[in-house]
Enzyme design. Sequence first.
Site, PDB file in Angstrom:
ATOM      1  CG  ASP A   1      35.920 -20.831  13.733  1.00 30.21           C
ATOM      2  OD1 ASP A   1      35.583 -20.854  14.927  1.00 30.21           O
ATOM      3  OD2 ASP A   1      36.655 -19.945  13.244  1.00 30.21           O
TER       4      ASP A   1
ATOM      5  CG  HIS B   1      32.513 -18.132  11.904  1.00 31.75           C
ATOM      6  ND1 HIS B   1      33.503 -17.215  12.166  1.00 31.75           N
ATOM      7  CD2 HIS B   1      33.070 -19.059  11.066  1.00 31.75           C
ATOM      8  CE1 HIS B   1      34.606 -17.570  11.531  1.00 31.75           C
ATOM      9  NE2 HIS B   1      34.363 -18.664  10.846  1.00 31.75           N
TER      10      HIS B   1
ATOM     11  CG  HIS C   1      33.335 -18.644   6.378  1.00 33.08           C
ATOM     12  ND1 HIS C   1      34.534 -18.268   5.795  1.00 33.08           N
ATOM     13  CD2 HIS C   1      33.657 -19.212   7.558  1.00 33.08           C
ATOM     14  CE1 HIS C   1      35.540 -18.609   6.590  1.00 33.08           C
ATOM     15  NE2 HIS C   1      35.022 -19.172   7.682  1.00 33.08           N
TER      16      HIS C   1
ATOM     17  CG  HIS D   1      38.129 -24.968  11.094  1.00 29.23           C
ATOM     18  ND1 HIS D   1      39.447 -24.767  11.461  1.00 29.23           N
ATOM     19  CD2 HIS D   1      37.686 -23.789  10.599  1.00 29.23           C
ATOM     20  CE1 HIS D   1      39.791 -23.516  11.188  1.00 29.23           C
ATOM     21  NE2 HIS D   1      38.740 -22.901  10.674  1.00 29.23           N
TER      22      HIS D   1
END
Length: 348
Positions: free
Chosen positions: A165, A216, A220, A312
């Site tokens: 991510d 995503h 964020h 991540h």
Amino acid sequence: MRFSGVAWTDSGFEVAVLDAAGRPRSPATRFAAGQVGAVTAHLLALQRESAAAGEELATVIDSTNGMLDGGLTAAGLAVYRADPWTLPARPAFGSVPAAELARAALRDPAAVVRLGTDTGTMGGRSAEMIAHIDSSATALARMVSSGRCLWGNTGDRPVVALTFDDGPNPPHTHRVLDVLDRYAVPATFFCVGLHALAHRAELDRMAAAGHQIANHTWSHPYLPDLSRTELLDQLGRTDEAIAKAVGDDPGPRMFRPPYGGRTPEVLRWIDESGATVVLWDVEPCDWSMPGPEAITRAVLDQARPGAVILLHDGGGDRSQTVAALPAVIEGLTARGYAFARVDRLPVT
């Protein structure tokens, strides 16, 4: 005390700094997407300038910006979050201006929340997040049963999905790709649109290697803080940035909500967008930088057939994740696991 605000826009970032009387210390400075290092260096220079004057510097973001605080706090900056109820209305796309973020801390220092590498962007709102997730259980179960959400997959086939991510994030994304290439392991990258806009080469490399590139959001954000229009814009603009690398037919539209943040209303809006929600089953909390050994151990302890593993490549310094990745792959392989992209994970 001096106060800096960091805003995001459709093309990058804006930094403004105010003195204790609310006066601008200098004109607001704009940075293009991809200049996270330059933003960090600028804020560190402001911090040194403040210290030389015998003052501290507080840097403020808001809950629609989960891209920067990890790296800023790791660099030694004091980072705070201002929540929507302390701020004026946002523009059509973007956070409130940087000066307004700084002014929120100046106006009421107790109303902003100090963040750290161990808390993440939404530190201090965990009870609210849990309540939102709990309220969404029925809606999420319906999406899982209809195939509109991938979560809790179980089965007899020892296959897992590695997911990353918050990137692209040079140089860490490049190093993750190096490891995946070395072991010939496919993965899924849930990319932040503002980073994807700036780092096309990383997306091109992902696509060329056969990895899945998924959505995503653009900045964020914590999705329950957004309106329907804001949420759909976040998804749509990120889809556009990804499409430039993978073409107009990138395969199934898959989306991971930042922090797993959701309410029944948020899930309905995502469903209406046509995207499939992807959550996770294994979380080693590599974002908190617990060390490569701890990351590896957590993945191996939690892995099971069909699991989606959350790692991540963005959001800060991800050297620990890179360092852990070979041991994660080798450890899972030794236990008989194979690897698949999320969209090719066997569903039973």
